[in-house]
Design an enzyme around this catalytic site. Structure first.
Site, PDB file in Angstrom:
ATOM      1  N   GLU A  39       4.794   6.616  27.173  1.00 54.45           N
ATOM      2  CA  GLU A  39       3.430   6.223  26.822  1.00 54.45           C
ATOM      3  C   GLU A  39       2.499   7.293  27.392  1.00 54.45           C
ATOM      4  O   GLU A  39       2.601   7.615  28.585  1.00 54.45           O
ATOM      5  CB  GLU A  39       3.108   4.853  27.443  1.00 54.45           C
ATOM      6  N   ARG A 265      16.667   2.229  36.857  1.00 54.41           N
ATOM      7  CA  ARG A 265      15.640   3.241  37.102  1.00 54.41           C
ATOM      8  C   ARG A 265      16.041   4.131  38.264  1.00 54.41           C
ATOM      9  O   ARG A 265      16.793   3.715  39.144  1.00 54.41           O
ATOM     10  CB  ARG A 265      14.326   2.567  37.505  1.00 54.41           C
ATOM     11  N   LYS A 275       3.364   5.473  37.130  1.00 54.55           N
ATOM     12  CA  LYS A 275       2.172   6.197  36.709  1.00 54.55           C
ATOM     13  C   LYS A 275       0.905   5.537  37.236  1.00 54.55           C
ATOM     14  O   LYS A 275      -0.065   6.209  37.567  1.00 54.55           O
ATOM     15  CB  LYS A 275       2.127   6.276  35.183  1.00 54.55           C
TER      16      LYS A 275
HETATM   17  P1  ATP Z   1       5.598   3.862  34.718  1.00 55.91           P
HETATM   18  O1  ATP Z   1       5.872   2.579  35.440  1.00 55.91           O
HETATM   19  O2  ATP Z   1       5.632   5.042  35.610  1.00 55.91           O
HETATM   20  O3  ATP Z   1       4.368   3.818  33.862  1.00 55.91           O
HETATM   21  P2  ATP Z   1       7.008   3.446  32.322  1.00 55.91           P
HETATM   22  O4  ATP Z   1       8.395   2.981  32.172  1.00 55.91           O
HETATM   23  O5  ATP Z   1       5.933   2.498  31.984  1.00 55.91           O
HETATM   24  O6  ATP Z   1       6.854   4.024  33.774  1.00 55.91           O
HETATM   25  P3  ATP Z   1       6.986   5.083  30.013  1.00 55.91           P
HETATM   26  O7  ATP Z   1       6.079   6.184  29.642  1.00 55.91           O
HETATM   27  O8  ATP Z   1       6.908   3.829  29.229  1.00 55.91           O
HETATM   28  O9  ATP Z   1       6.741   4.772  31.545  1.00 55.91           O
HETATM   29  O10 ATP Z   1       8.490   5.591  30.129  1.00 55.91           O
HETATM   30  C1  ATP Z   1       9.153   6.362  29.169  1.00 55.91           C
HETATM   31  C2  ATP Z   1      10.621   6.196  29.394  1.00 55.91           C
HETATM   32  O11 ATP Z   1      10.986   6.608  30.695  1.00 55.91           O
HETATM   33  C3  ATP Z   1      11.043   4.744  29.259  1.00 55.91           C
HETATM   34  O12 ATP Z   1      12.202   4.685  28.443  1.00 55.91           O
HETATM   35  C4  ATP Z   1      11.337   4.320  30.649  1.00 55.91           C
HETATM   36  O13 ATP Z   1      12.351   3.351  30.678  1.00 55.91           O
HETATM   37  C5  ATP Z   1      11.764   5.622  31.333  1.00 55.91           C
HETATM   38  N1  ATP Z   1      11.492   5.578  32.758  1.00 55.91           N
HETATM   39  C6  ATP Z   1      10.304   5.340  33.354  1.00 55.91           C
HETATM   40  N2  ATP Z   1      10.434   5.328  34.695  1.00 55.91           N
HETATM   41  C7  ATP Z   1      11.742   5.574  34.961  1.00 55.91           C
HETATM   42  C8  ATP Z   1      12.519   5.682  36.158  1.00 55.91           C
HETATM   43  N3  ATP Z   1      11.964   5.525  37.358  1.00 55.91           N
HETATM   44  N4  ATP Z   1      13.835   5.944  36.038  1.00 55.91           N
HETATM   45  C9  ATP Z   1      14.392   6.106  34.830  1.00 55.91           C
HETATM   46  N5  ATP Z   1      13.732   6.018  33.672  1.00 55.91           N
HETATM   47  C10 ATP Z   1      12.415   5.751  33.723  1.00 55.91           C
HETATM   48 MG    MG Z   2       5.130   1.782  30.286  1.00 56.19          MG
END
Ligand code: ATP
Ligand code: MG
Length: 561
Positions: A39, A265, A275
């Site tokens: 995102e 994760r 983020k």
């Molecule tokens: P954040 O909590 O930092 O916003 P998010 O999962 O909401 O993380 P996205 O931009 O939606 O962020 O993530 C893109 C991809 O990266 C998703 O498939 C998510 O599952 C993966 N991802 C995010 N954080 C991790 C992590 N700590 N370890 C492994 N994969 C991750």
């Molecule tokens: Mg997200």
């Protein structure tokens, strides 16, 4: 870590590659298509690196493809700056989506059509309850949901209302479209989830075309299916959403049904990987932007000087499983150190200078000495280092009245200057306050590369010729948090380490290095690894410490366990 007997794979075999192997063997799929779906609401962090290495890595290992898909269904938090940064970071990590860059917003027309299809099948309805009522009536783990009083609206009424929502006839938040599934379900995600909401917001791609936006769970599965994704790899928090992923695809007219597979994760101790929290550090000016070298963002790690290959190696070492864990920051730093030890040219930099006058060395003489750029790897070549009567050494390499175990300088003690001569300390000159400001030494002209009488000295110290030294600013970094799991605290900001940045404004570097390629990480011998900072606003070059030579945190972490 590396297996030289087989062609090196990006991803070590794991439960996901086993599923892929079976799907290819059974001919369920003839190729592999994955996607990385960020995102654009912030910068990528080390956690994302795991998902990137897995999705792009698996695709490459199976000669498949990996799409980059921006999950841009939430316009209020998304921006083009973030989208650009995400692309830069993925490329820097060494991956390429080629022509396969997509946006969930590319599919808004399709998504709208599928929503009408659900309505026509009696599987979706427009709900007039307020967001609070919807939340309350969803129930929770112990309490079943309560059906909406609007649940039995006719297909015609629902269609008319949904079209009205799209046409802008209703206020934001006054209505939503919900899937009609099961308010008694043990899985709260299946209790008539909201799939569309009204939100008058400008979108970075679709502008003002839409005032209704689809929700993540409805969007993601359909986007995957439209793109022909075979294996939709996501993190464990989506496990409970999988029944909804499957329900949507089972109930609309679409042929492709990707398999969602969840993995754990990546969490790293002493940092945050969210983020939202990283954004808070930026907003509150606790750090110098998203790419501050202390941040766990990919752009922070890049500015800090972490090599992309080392980050890929780290992720590979961590592996892929369903087990939640926190990886020690020490593991990450060790991988970085291991890489840099092999790839960094050695130079001499003095962080905290002390002047040394070599009394028996001719004034005005300058000698060019040769120094190997890497002690174990001749391919790094060598360089010429100027030597003269006045040099700088490290303050810490002199101690008054030192005991026999101090192998550096004290009155009467001899040491070797790296790549140069033996010198003996004769006298320390002090200022009025009693601080040592200069050492008077003598050198043995016969001692280059050893001495005629074969006498040995225990210590070798680094130095820089005073007339040739280049002034630099050095920034030493420590961990940004002094708690192993900042996210577990009520307020993670309380865990910020107040001493995470130390600036040394008077450091010196041997000549000819600062103007070299800024991408090179150098080992300042006996000190640490450093890389020149991107910023040039200073009157002298700034060097960021990448990582120390040795781990100074191991004890702290052990005691924290
Ligand atoms: P954040 O909590 O930092 O916003 P998010 O999962 O909401 O993380 P996205 O931009 O939606 O962020 O993530 C893109 C991809 O990266 C998703 O498939 C998510 O599952 C993966 N991802 C995010 N954080 C991790 C992590 N700590 N370890 C492994 N994969 C991750
Ligand atoms: Mg997200």
């Amino acid at each position: 870590m590396t297996d030289k007997t087989t062609i090196e794979k990006n991803v070590v075999g794991n439960f996901i590659t086993h599923i892929i192997d079976e799907d290819l063997a059974s001919k369920k799929h003839s190729n592999v298509v994955t996607r990385f779906p960020p995102e654009p609401n912030g910068y990528l962090h080390i956690g994302h690196a795991k998902s990137i290495c897995l999705n792009f890595g698996v695709a490459a290992d199976y000669q498949g493809i990996c799409h980059l898909r921006f999950d841009d269904t939430n316009p209020e938090k998304e921006s083009d700056e973030y989208a650009q940064a995400i692309q830069r970071d993925i490329k820097w990590l060494g991956f390429d989506w080629g022509r396969n860059k997509f946006h969930a917003s590319d599919y808004f027309d399709h998504l709208y059509g599928f929503a009408e299809e659900l309505i026509e099948k009696g599987l979706a309805f427009v709900d007039d309850q307020s967001p609070e009522e919807i939340r309350e009536n969803r129930g929770d783990f112990n309490r079943p949901g309560v059906e909406s009083p609007y649940r039995e609206r006719s297909v015609e009424e629902n269609l008319t209302l949904f079209r009205g929502m799209k046409a802008g006839e209703f206020a934001d938040g006054s209505k939503v479209l919900r899937a009609k599934i099961d308010m008694q379900s043990g899985n709260i995600n299946m209790r008539d989830p909201v799939i569309y909401r009204i939100k008058r917001m400008h979108h970075i791609h679709t502008g003002d075309k839409w005032c209704i936006y689809p929700m993540y769970d409805f969007t993601h599965c359909i986007s995957d299916a439209l793109e022909g994704i075979t294996h939709s790899l996501c993190t464990l928090e989506f496990e409970d959403h999988r029944p909804l992923y499957d329900w949507v695809l089972d109930n609309i007219d679409i042929d492709c049904h990707p398999q969602q597979i969840e993995f754990s994760r990546l969490n790293v101790s002493f940092t945050v990987t969210s983020k939202r929290r990283l954004n808070q550090l930026v907003e509150q000016n606790i750090v110098d932007g998203w790419d501050d070298p202390r941040m766990s963002t990919i752009s922070g790690l890049r500015r800090r000087g972490y090599p992309p290959a080392a980050i890929r190696d780290f992720v590979k070492q961590v592996g892929v499983s369903k087990k939640e864990s926190v990886i020690s920051m020490t593991v990450l730093e060790d991988v970085i150190r291991h890489h840099l030890n092999q790839t960094s040219p050695r130079v001499m930099g003095v962080l905290d200078p002390l002047k040394v006058v070599i009394e028996n060395y001719p004034e005005d003489q300058v000698e060019m000495l040769t120094g190997a750029n890497h002690p174990q790897d001749e391919s790094f070549g060598s360089r010429e280092i100027p030597f003269s009567r006045e040099i700088y050494i490290e303050q810490a390499d002199y101690k008054a009245n030192a005991n026999r175990k101090f192998f550096r300088l004290t009155e009467g003690r001899e040491v070797r200057l790296r790549h140069a001569y033996y010198i003996t300390c004769r006298e320390a000159i002090k200022d009025e306050a009693g601080n040592v400001i200069e050492l008077r030494c003598t050198y043995d002209p016969e001692s280059r590369g050893g001495t005629a009488d074969g006498r040995k000295v225990k210590g070798t110290i680094h130095w820089i010729s005073a007339a040739h030294a280049e002034p630099i600013e050095v920034r030493l970094y420590d961990r940004l948090f002094n708690h192993p799991n900042p996210a577990s605290m009520d307020n993670f900001i309380d865990a910020v380490n107040p001493d995470s940045l130390r600036i040394l404004p008077n450091a010196l570097l041997e000549p000819g290095i600062a103007e070299q390629d800024a991408d090179v990480v150098y080992q300042f011998e006996r000190n640490a690894y450093f890389k020149r900072d991107k910023t040039h606003e200073k009157d002298k070059p700034v060097f960021n410490q990448v990582v120390t030579m040795r781990d100074s945190w191991a004890k702290v972490e052990q005691s924290a366990e």
